[in-house]
Design an enzyme around this catalytic site. Sequence first.
Site, PDB file in Angstrom:
ATOM      1  N   GLU A  45       1.155  -1.136   0.322  1.00 44.51           N
ATOM      2  CA  GLU A  45       0.144  -0.316   0.344  1.00 44.51           C
ATOM      3  C   GLU A  45       0.599   1.208  -0.043  1.00 44.51           C
ATOM      4  O   GLU A  45       2.242   1.345   0.837  1.00 44.51           O
ATOM      5  CB  GLU A  45      -1.008   0.677   1.234  1.00 44.51           C
ATOM      6  CG  GLU A  45      -1.930   1.253   1.294  1.00 44.51           C
ATOM      7  CD  GLU A  45      -2.116   0.940   2.623  1.00 44.51           C
ATOM      8  OE1 GLU A  45      -3.580   1.876   3.062  1.00 44.51           O
ATOM      9  OE2 GLU A  45      -2.184   0.569   3.541  1.00 44.51           O
ATOM     10  N   LYS A 118      -9.902   2.935  -2.056  1.00 45.02           N
ATOM     11  CA  LYS A 118     -10.121   2.025  -0.900  1.00 45.02           C
ATOM     12  C   LYS A 118     -11.708   2.524   0.325  1.00 45.02           C
ATOM     13  O   LYS A 118     -11.607   3.387   0.518  1.00 45.02           O
ATOM     14  CB  LYS A 118      -8.900   2.687  -0.137  1.00 45.02           C
ATOM     15  CG  LYS A 118      -8.125   1.766   1.408  1.00 45.02           C
ATOM     16  CD  LYS A 118      -6.977   1.509   1.898  1.00 45.02           C
ATOM     17  CE  LYS A 118      -7.427   1.506   3.380  1.00 45.02           C
ATOM     18  NZ  LYS A 118      -6.427   2.234   4.218  1.00 45.02           N
ATOM     19  N   CYS A 155      -5.789  -2.791   2.244  1.00 45.24           N
ATOM     20  CA  CYS A 155      -5.296  -2.117   4.104  1.00 45.24           C
ATOM     21  C   CYS A 155      -6.652  -2.218   5.306  1.00 45.24           C
ATOM     22  O   CYS A 155      -7.420  -3.711   5.258  1.00 45.24           O
ATOM     23  CB  CYS A 155      -4.329  -1.683   3.993  1.00 45.24           C
ATOM     24  SG  CYS A 155      -3.375  -1.386   5.607  1.00 45.24           S
TER      25      CYS A 155
END
Length: 294
Positions: A45, A118, A155
């Site tokens: 990431e 995300k 994540c």
Amino acid sequence: MPNKKYKVAVVQVSLNDIPENNLKKCLKWVGDAAAQGAEVICIPELYSAHYFCQDESTDAFALAEPLYSTSFTAFSALAKELGVVIIVPFFEKRMAGIYHNSAYIINTDGTEAGLYRKMHIPDDPHFYEKFYFTPGDIGFKTFPTNKGKIGTLICWDQWYPEAARLTALQGAEVLFYPTAIGWHPKEKEEFGEKQQNAWMTVMKGHAVANGVYVAAANRIGLEQYVPGTDGIQFWGSSFICGPQGEILAQASEDKEEILIAEVDLDLQENVRQNWPFFRDRRIDSYEDITKRAR
């Protein structure tokens, strides 16, 4: 005909450097992974910089890049040269005042197979991502590539079974989780093992519940750049697991490494035939999943 087997890789590296150096480093490591036979390769990431979310500073917005600029140009050329799929997580500047934590999925011919933004954004001590990132607005996606059907989450998304399920329902064979997660050094002794085990367990659970392969790519190293703080010790431990949660490859906590494992679609189908979780879902009874609480 779709590939029945293909090899996926995650790259685990230290990224506590300037963007130009991090870019060169990741290009090299992706090339090394391809040389070892990897066909779909994921880097961690926000690969291009140190983990700047440890504090809230408008200066860090200078690290963001518009779509299809530096990162896309470099990795697109490499994907085409090597004939591999590359997952490239980056800090996206969408427009003035709107930034995302995003990932390109770049196909073997260098074209964009897809973009993911995300969806779940944390706000924890020294993980102040809500200051920087607007939550994703294009949903959960599975991307057909020339190697296989790839699902990419990022994540904090890894803690949410809904994200894994909705991506898998679109046909994902592998869920990739580019990641930046670590310990607060003062908490490591008391909580570190439990935190790390929980992180791996929840993703192995997604693999089992959805009958998919899961691959998590984390960074390593102590990143201590905010005055008066202990920084974050990124715990590495990147891994790839199979559709029954079995570990196929796992990295150390502190070394730069490439992990490679084979995706076997016949095995995946066999697992789903014997553990038919998709068949037995009670989709007529899940309306309340969209409510905050009952």
